[in-house]
Design a protein around this motif. Structure first.
Motif, PDB file in Angstrom:
ATOM      1  N   ARG A 149       0.822  -1.215   0.000  1.00 37.12           N
ATOM      2  CA  ARG A 149       0.000   0.000   0.000  1.00 37.12           C
ATOM      3  C   ARG A 149       0.857   1.267   0.000  1.00 37.12           C
ATOM      4  O   ARG A 149       0.574   2.212  -0.736  1.00 37.12           O
ATOM      5  CB  ARG A 149      -0.917  -0.026   1.223  1.00 37.12           C
ATOM      6  CG  ARG A 149      -1.886   1.100   1.295  1.00 37.12           C
ATOM      7  CD  ARG A 149      -2.817   0.910   2.462  1.00 37.12           C
ATOM      8  NE  ARG A 149      -3.526   2.147   2.732  1.00 37.12           N
ATOM      9  CZ  ARG A 149      -4.176   2.403   3.824  1.00 37.12           C
ATOM     10  NH1 ARG A 149      -4.229   1.510   4.787  1.00 37.12           N
ATOM     11  NH2 ARG A 149      -4.776   3.546   3.994  1.00 37.12           N
ATOM     12  N   GLU A 150       1.911   1.274   0.805  1.00 39.19           N
ATOM     13  CA  GLU A 150       2.804   2.443   0.844  1.00 39.19           C
ATOM     14  C   GLU A 150       3.497   2.637  -0.498  1.00 39.19           C
ATOM     15  O   GLU A 150       3.595   3.766  -0.991  1.00 39.19           O
ATOM     16  CB  GLU A 150       3.858   2.275   1.940  1.00 39.19           C
ATOM     17  CG  GLU A 150       3.338   2.430   3.334  1.00 39.19           C
ATOM     18  CD  GLU A 150       4.382   2.104   4.388  1.00 39.19           C
ATOM     19  OE1 GLU A 150       4.381   2.787   5.429  1.00 39.19           O
ATOM     20  OE2 GLU A 150       5.187   1.169   4.181  1.00 39.19           O
ATOM     21  N   GLN A 194       8.777   8.543   8.086  1.00 41.18           N
ATOM     22  CA  GLN A 194       8.653   7.379   8.968  1.00 41.18           C
ATOM     23  C   GLN A 194       7.299   7.370   9.676  1.00 41.18           C
ATOM     24  O   GLN A 194       6.789   6.312  10.022  1.00 41.18           O
ATOM     25  CB  GLN A 194       9.787   7.344  10.000  1.00 41.18           C
ATOM     26  CG  GLN A 194      11.124   6.963   9.424  1.00 41.18           C
ATOM     27  CD  GLN A 194      11.209   5.501   8.996  1.00 41.18           C
ATOM     28  OE1 GLN A 194      10.340   4.680   9.235  1.00 41.18           O
ATOM     29  NE2 GLN A 194      12.303   5.178   8.318  1.00 41.18           N
ATOM     30  N   SER A 195       6.686   8.544   9.843  1.00 46.08           N
ATOM     31  CA  SER A 195       5.379   8.612  10.505  1.00 46.08           C
ATOM     32  C   SER A 195       4.220   8.370   9.539  1.00 46.08           C
ATOM     33  O   SER A 195       3.059   8.431   9.939  1.00 46.08           O
ATOM     34  CB  SER A 195       5.210   9.962  11.211  1.00 46.08           C
ATOM     35  OG  SER A 195       5.245  11.021  10.277  1.00 46.08           O
ATOM     36  N   GLY A 196       4.523   8.114   8.249  1.00 42.22           N
ATOM     37  CA  GLY A 196       3.491   7.753   7.286  1.00 42.22           C
ATOM     38  C   GLY A 196       2.899   8.890   6.485  1.00 42.22           C
ATOM     39  O   GLY A 196       1.886   8.703   5.816  1.00 42.22           O
ATOM     40  N   GLU A 197       3.530  10.048   6.495  1.00 42.80           N
ATOM     41  CA  GLU A 197       3.036  11.176   5.707  1.00 42.80           C
ATOM     42  C   GLU A 197       3.795  11.252   4.376  1.00 42.80           C
ATOM     43  O   GLU A 197       4.973  10.920   4.308  1.00 42.80           O
ATOM     44  CB  GLU A 197       3.197  12.479   6.482  1.00 42.80           C
ATOM     45  CG  GLU A 197       2.317  12.525   7.728  1.00 42.80           C
ATOM     46  CD  GLU A 197       2.417  13.850   8.441  1.00 42.80           C
ATOM     47  OE1 GLU A 197       2.108  14.877   7.811  1.00 42.80           O
ATOM     48  OE2 GLU A 197       2.829  13.842   9.611  1.00 42.80           O
ATOM     49  N   TYR A 198       3.089  11.709   3.354  1.00 47.18           N
ATOM     50  CA  TYR A 198       3.656  11.844   2.014  1.00 47.18           C
ATOM     51  C   TYR A 198       3.803  13.320   1.675  1.00 47.18           C
ATOM     52  O   TYR A 198       2.885  14.109   1.910  1.00 47.18           O
ATOM     53  CB  TYR A 198       2.742  11.191   0.976  1.00 47.18           C
ATOM     54  CG  TYR A 198       2.574   9.700   1.175  1.00 47.18           C
ATOM     55  CD1 TYR A 198       3.404   8.795   0.524  1.00 47.18           C
ATOM     56  CD2 TYR A 198       1.582   9.198   2.009  1.00 47.18           C
ATOM     57  CE1 TYR A 198       3.253   7.430   0.705  1.00 47.18           C
ATOM     58  CE2 TYR A 198       1.431   7.836   2.199  1.00 47.18           C
ATOM     59  CZ  TYR A 198       2.261   6.959   1.546  1.00 47.18           C
ATOM     60  OH  TYR A 198       2.111   5.610   1.732  1.00 47.18           O
ATOM     61  N   PHE A 199       4.946  13.686   1.105  1.00 46.43           N
ATOM     62  CA  PHE A 199       5.183  15.056   0.667  1.00 46.43           C
ATOM     63  C   PHE A 199       5.610  15.037  -0.782  1.00 46.43           C
ATOM     64  O   PHE A 199       6.494  14.258  -1.169  1.00 46.43           O
ATOM     65  CB  PHE A 199       6.253  15.723   1.544  1.00 46.43           C
ATOM     66  CG  PHE A 199       5.756  16.027   2.923  1.00 46.43           C
ATOM     67  CD1 PHE A 199       5.177  17.255   3.213  1.00 46.43           C
ATOM     68  CD2 PHE A 199       5.830  15.070   3.927  1.00 46.43           C
ATOM     69  CE1 PHE A 199       4.694  17.522   4.481  1.00 46.43           C
ATOM     70  CE2 PHE A 199       5.352  15.330   5.201  1.00 46.43           C
ATOM     71  CZ  PHE A 199       4.772  16.554   5.476  1.00 46.43           C
ATOM     72  N   ALA A 205      11.287   6.459   2.410  1.00 47.94           N
ATOM     73  CA  ALA A 205      11.592   6.192   0.996  1.00 47.94           C
ATOM     74  C   ALA A 205      11.234   7.405   0.157  1.00 47.94           C
ATOM     75  O   ALA A 205      10.489   8.283   0.602  1.00 47.94           O
ATOM     76  CB  ALA A 205      10.796   4.984   0.494  1.00 47.94           C
ATOM     77  N   ILE A 206      11.754   7.416  -1.069  1.00 43.49           N
ATOM     78  CA  ILE A 206      11.373   8.438  -2.046  1.00 43.49           C
ATOM     79  C   ILE A 206      11.111   7.752  -3.382  1.00 43.49           C
ATOM     80  O   ILE A 206      11.739   6.739  -3.714  1.00 43.49           O
ATOM     81  CB  ILE A 206      12.440   9.549  -2.227  1.00 43.49           C
ATOM     82  CG1 ILE A 206      11.887  10.700  -3.094  1.00 43.49           C
ATOM     83  CG2 ILE A 206      13.736   8.985  -2.787  1.00 43.49           C
ATOM     84  CD1 ILE A 206      12.749  11.946  -3.114  1.00 43.49           C
ATOM     85  N   ALA A 207      10.153   8.306  -4.121  1.00 41.91           N
ATOM     86  CA  ALA A 207       9.902   7.899  -5.503  1.00 41.91           C
ATOM     87  C   ALA A 207      10.100   9.118  -6.377  1.00 41.91           C
ATOM     88  O   ALA A 207       9.680  10.229  -6.019  1.00 41.91           O
ATOM     89  CB  ALA A 207       8.484   7.355  -5.664  1.00 41.91           C
ATOM     90  N   VAL A 208      10.751   8.916  -7.508  1.00 42.78           N
ATOM     91  CA  VAL A 208      11.000   9.976  -8.478  1.00 42.78           C
ATOM     92  C   VAL A 208      10.464   9.493  -9.816  1.00 42.78           C
ATOM     93  O   VAL A 208      10.769   8.375 -10.242  1.00 42.78           O
ATOM     94  CB  VAL A 208      12.511  10.282  -8.591  1.00 42.78           C
ATOM     95  CG1 VAL A 208      12.755  11.395  -9.596  1.00 42.78           C
ATOM     96  CG2 VAL A 208      13.094  10.635  -7.240  1.00 42.78           C
TER      97      VAL A 208
END
Length: 142
Positions: free
Chosen positions: A11-12, A43-48, A82-85
């Protein structure tokens, strides 16, 4: 690149990838036409989110990765998962040298970096592979 292990749930990873791909739509790139979107997961589950923002004076522009991390840091986050680009090209583009150095400030060598191509396929690597022998906060003596 080899596939390092990571601690993301399905899911993440789905959220991280879809948000990075969607972030490309907000890119301001009238000169290069090279859209980049990024999404960093705390780490706290927020997306930026972040997207590249160009300037007529090329060096003044900002990359998507630095925008995403900057948004998170300004919101008070320092621990990342993690990061996605995401780009429109195939194969996927990796973060530039400046972004690699910037991201190393807040990550470890095992930090996962997911790079998505224009078809939604990804390559997984780590910060340690992108920036071996990096210089960071631990290199300062006080």
């Amino acid at each position: 690149m080899a596939s390092p292990t990571h601690q993301l749930s399905t899911r993440e990873l789905e959220a991280l990838s879809s948000k990075a791909i969607t972030a490309k739509d907000t890119a301001y790139c009238p000169y290069s036409k090279f859209r980049v979107g990024a999404c960093v997961l705390t780490q706290s589950g927020e997306y930026f989110l972040g997207a590249n923002v160009e300037n007529a004076s090329y060096p003044v522009g900002t990359c998507a990765e630095r925008v995403a991390f900057g948004n998170a840091v300004v919101a008070g986050h320092r621990d990342f998962k993690a990061i996605a680009v995401a780009t429109d090209i195939k194969p996927a583009a990796s973060p530039c040298g400046m972004c690699r150095q910037f991201m190393s400030e807040f990550t470890s060598p095992s930090f996962p970096v997911f790079m998505y191509d224009g078809e939604g396929n990804h390559t997984l690597t780590t910060m340690g592979k992108l920036l071996p022998h990096s210089f960071g906060p631990g290199d300062f003596t006080h």
